[in-house]
Design a protein around this motif. Structure first.
Motif, PDB file in Angstrom:
ATOM      1  N   GLN A  26       0.828  -1.210   0.000  1.00  0.00           N
ATOM      2  CA  GLN A  26       0.000   0.000   0.000  1.00  0.00           C
ATOM      3  C   GLN A  26       0.867   1.266   0.000  1.00  0.00           C
ATOM      4  OE1 GLN A  26      -2.504   0.728   3.483  1.00  0.00           O
ATOM      5  NE2 GLN A  26      -4.229   1.075   2.107  1.00  0.00           N
ATOM      6  N   ASP A  27       1.919   1.265   0.801  1.00  0.00           N
ATOM      7  CA  ASP A  27       2.823   2.416   0.860  1.00  0.00           C
ATOM      8  C   ASP A  27       3.496   2.652  -0.490  1.00  0.00           C
ATOM      9  OD1 ASP A  27       2.187   2.792   3.467  1.00  0.00           O
ATOM     10  OD2 ASP A  27       4.050   1.990   4.294  1.00  0.00           O
ATOM     11  N   GLN A  28       3.913   1.592  -1.143  1.00  0.00           N
ATOM     12  CA  GLN A  28       4.573   1.740  -2.443  1.00  0.00           C
ATOM     13  C   GLN A  28       3.604   2.311  -3.473  1.00  0.00           C
ATOM     14  OE1 GLN A  28       7.583   1.660  -3.470  1.00  0.00           O
ATOM     15  NE2 GLN A  28       8.565   0.846  -1.636  1.00  0.00           N
ATOM     16  N   ILE A  29       2.361   1.805  -3.473  1.00  0.00           N
ATOM     17  CA  ILE A  29       1.363   2.329  -4.427  1.00  0.00           C
ATOM     18  C   ILE A  29       1.128   3.810  -4.140  1.00  0.00           C
ATOM     19  CG2 ILE A  29      -1.046   2.201  -5.179  1.00  0.00           C
ATOM     20  CD1 ILE A  29      -0.949  -0.828  -4.594  1.00  0.00           C
ATOM     21  N   TYR A  30       1.016   4.143  -2.853  1.00  0.00           N
ATOM     22  CA  TYR A  30       0.805   5.542  -2.475  1.00  0.00           C
ATOM     23  C   TYR A  30       1.994   6.392  -2.903  1.00  0.00           C
ATOM     24  CZ  TYR A  30      -0.441   9.566   0.433  1.00  0.00           C
ATOM     25  OH  TYR A  30      -0.765  10.829   0.874  1.00  0.00           O
ATOM     26  N   GLY A  31       3.198   5.844  -2.760  1.00  0.00           N
ATOM     27  CA  GLY A  31       4.407   6.565  -3.157  1.00  0.00           C
ATOM     28  C   GLY A  31       4.408   6.902  -4.638  1.00  0.00           C
ATOM     29  N   ILE A  32       3.856   6.006  -5.456  1.00  0.00           N
ATOM     30  CA  ILE A  32       3.860   6.238  -6.900  1.00  0.00           C
ATOM     31  C   ILE A  32       2.643   7.046  -7.332  1.00  0.00           C
ATOM     32  CG2 ILE A  32       3.639   5.079  -9.146  1.00  0.00           C
ATOM     33  CD1 ILE A  32       5.416   2.848  -8.033  1.00  0.00           C
ATOM     34  N   LEU A  33       1.467   6.704  -6.820  1.00  0.00           N
ATOM     35  CA  LEU A  33       0.226   7.289  -7.346  1.00  0.00           C
ATOM     36  C   LEU A  33      -0.375   8.371  -6.459  1.00  0.00           C
ATOM     37  CD1 LEU A  33      -1.542   4.018  -8.497  1.00  0.00           C
ATOM     38  CD2 LEU A  33      -0.549   5.759  -9.978  1.00  0.00           C
ATOM     39  N   ASN A  34       0.109   8.500  -5.225  1.00  0.00           N
ATOM     40  CA  ASN A  34      -0.489   9.437  -4.280  1.00  0.00           C
ATOM     41  C   ASN A  34      -1.949   9.084  -4.014  1.00  0.00           C
ATOM     42  OD1 ASN A  34       0.423  11.487  -2.658  1.00  0.00           O
ATOM     43  ND2 ASN A  34      -0.535  13.097  -3.876  1.00  0.00           N
ATOM     44  N   LEU A  35      -2.245   7.795  -3.973  1.00  0.00           N
ATOM     45  CA  LEU A  35      -3.609   7.313  -3.862  1.00  0.00           C
ATOM     46  C   LEU A  35      -3.599   6.156  -2.875  1.00  0.00           C
ATOM     47  CD1 LEU A  35      -6.262   7.924  -5.527  1.00  0.00           C
ATOM     48  CD2 LEU A  35      -5.706   5.888  -6.830  1.00  0.00           C
ATOM     49  N   LYS A  36      -4.507   6.216  -1.894  1.00  0.00           N
ATOM     50  CA  LYS A  36      -4.592   5.099  -0.951  1.00  0.00           C
ATOM     51  C   LYS A  36      -5.458   4.007  -1.543  1.00  0.00           C
ATOM     52  CE  LYS A  36      -3.242   6.897   3.451  1.00  0.00           C
ATOM     53  NZ  LYS A  36      -3.702   8.047   4.240  1.00  0.00           N
ATOM     54  N   VAL A  37      -4.903   2.822  -1.685  1.00  0.00           N
ATOM     55  CA  VAL A  37      -5.599   1.706  -2.313  1.00  0.00           C
ATOM     56  C   VAL A  37      -5.566   0.543  -1.320  1.00  0.00           C
ATOM     57  CG1 VAL A  37      -5.441   0.024  -4.191  1.00  0.00           C
ATOM     58  CG2 VAL A  37      -4.990   2.444  -4.649  1.00  0.00           C
ATOM     59  N   GLY A  38      -6.727  -0.073  -1.087  1.00  0.00           N
ATOM     60  CA  GLY A  38      -6.787  -1.232  -0.194  1.00  0.00           C
ATOM     61  C   GLY A  38      -6.025  -2.409  -0.791  1.00  0.00           C
TER      62      GLY A  38
END
Lengths: 318, 318
Positions: free
Chosen positions: A284-296
């Motif tokens: 989740q942190d990595q996705i947020y790092g790339i997209l600035n989006l919280k994803v379950g």
């Protein structure tokens, strides 16, 4: 150039010097908020730079400042109306909203009607993209019959996405733009992958700028989630960065109320021995790092994700 | 006026046209980000409008864009260094950072030294406040011996916070500002409640603008948490808005790493029969609605909060 085209599209949507424009697009690297701020300031309207999120506060400010015009993604405009009802606001009496300028996401005609009914306002679709300028490329007028393109700044073509051949007005194809006035970072025949149709007839509003119809979809697998551009490949990249993951994953697109959301299912690597919650958190942190989006993120058992003998179906709509 | 004073303070901190300024102040209603953007643009520097949060992405952008100057709260600058180390960045090799302009929070000299050592940079304290203009009132120069005040725009006095009497240079008291050039919303003898001392000697940097020492505290109970102004009264207001709460609550200020955080303990109303998690969530939402700040809320048992026969001690430091 940006202030100029933004002021023009906002004026077309009826925004004037006396208006109070609540800018609920996310400020930051996303172009939307900065463009609308420049346009409103050029018109001389008051800007309330709320940025995105914190819906209770958005509604309180909308009431206190007697906001007349709202800028945000369509899904957020719909969500704000839901929350306003739930919080006991009387939408007609408590707010002075007249206009919403929505964009940065595909939205259906049904969604548009729903926003207009709930708020008792007019909505104006507008179109633009970061690679060309951000918002400011085209906008609906009061006739709501297609979007007028600022062709004095952006030269438009519609092409067949497969052959690259330029199509005629009335034919559906991919929008292609060339910037005519932009300095430092001009774009020449930039392929948007956005599908639309050029309209030949003159608009009854009297404007002579040519029009295109509201977007009809994409020629690739790009998604927009809460105003953020998401390519499945970016999520894959994030998953692969994390130790302990396998190459089996799935992206699920679903609706939570009116908002489009994503969640991700990932199988761990067969050798993975660690804590699953921790693994999910790191993805989740990595996705947020790339997209600035919280994803379950859900870590599923090995074998849970259907295998494919051909092209894996990575994105599922629920 | 704002672009002018911001460009001046940023130039004083050594920021020039070739610099790349990463603007990690929170965009939105907070004045910081907007002011630094205007100042950097006036100087002609590149602005990277990252806004606050998403530290992994901040670091990636800082590396990719070879950011030379950073603007953010001091606690965030320290936190970013922590995360950079944890993520395996080599701070000296991976980043080109030279300068950080920190503000919007009180920060000790120890904190300042720690940020400078960790990043290998100079930090420049700057001071300002929303009621006067936002940032842009005063700034440290390369001598780092007090902050030069833009007295051609802001007339400064230091008063005794109790008697209101104007004090001499060298005497500690409350900063009071009068705007000289600001239009539409001028302020006359605005009491800041911020404690400082005016410095009489000329600065060896050669600038003739008078100086004050770095802030020495507050004359009231205002706190700053992650750049957000918090008065205990606002938290009380939020708690009281929620049905099921009692008048017994406590605000706990604590450090999580280098970041100052808040949490709130609340006793439910004796008649409260509902779900405690739900009650906590509703209080948290109300606080967020008012302060735009996520604060942990714990519902404690009735009697857990110490009673007082005099003035209740609402804020506890841990």
């Amino acid at each position: 150039v940006w202030s100029e085209v933004m002021a023009r599209i906002m004026y077309t949507a009826g925004i004037r010097k006396k208006d109070r424009f609540q800018n609920a697009f996310g400020y930051g690297l996303f172009t939307g908020a900065h463009g609308f701020e420049k346009g409103a300031q050029k018109i001389g309207a008051l800007v309330i730079p709320t940025s995105s999120g914190n819906t209770l506060r958005q509604l309180q400010l909308m009431k206190d400042f007697e906001t007349t015009a709202l800028g945000c993604t369509p899904s957020y405009a719909a969500y704000m109306a839901e929350v306003a009802e739930k919080e006991g606001y009387d939408i007609e009496k408590d707010f002075k909203l007249k206009v919403a300028m929505c964009g940065a996401e595909a939205w259906s005609d049904e969604m548009k009607r729903k926003i207009e009914e709930k708020w008792g306002i007019s909505t104006f679709d507008n179109y633009g993209l970061t690679e060309i300028i951000g918002p400011g490329v085209s906008v609906e007028c009061e006739e709501h019959d297609g979007l007028h393109i600022n062709v004095d700044h952006f030269y438009v073509e519609v092409i067949d996405p497969k052959t690259g051949e330029v199509l005629e007005p009335g034919e559906k194809g991919e929008l292609v733009f060339t910037t005519l006035t932009k300095e430092a970072f001009p774009s020449i025949r930039f392929r948007t992958k956005d599908l639309s149709i050029l309209i030949e007839d003159e608009c009854s509003c009297g404007r002579t700028l040519p029009r295109h119809v509201r977007l009809l979809g994409r020629a690739d697998d790009m998604m927009k989630v809460r105003g953020v551009i998401v390519f499945p490949k970016q999520i894959e990249e994030a998953i692969m960065k994390v130790e302990g993951t396998s190459e089996n994953y799935q992206i699920i697109k679903y609706k939570s109320g009116v908002m489009t959301q994503l969640k991700v299912k990932v199988e761990p690597d067969p050798g993975f021995k660690g804590d699953k919650n921790d693994l999910a958190k790191r993805i989740q942190d990595q996705i947020y790092g790339i997209l600035n989006l919280k994803v379950g993120v859900e870590i599923v058992n090995i074998g849970d994700i259907p295998r494919s003998t051909g092209k894996a179906k990575r994105v599922i709509e629920e």
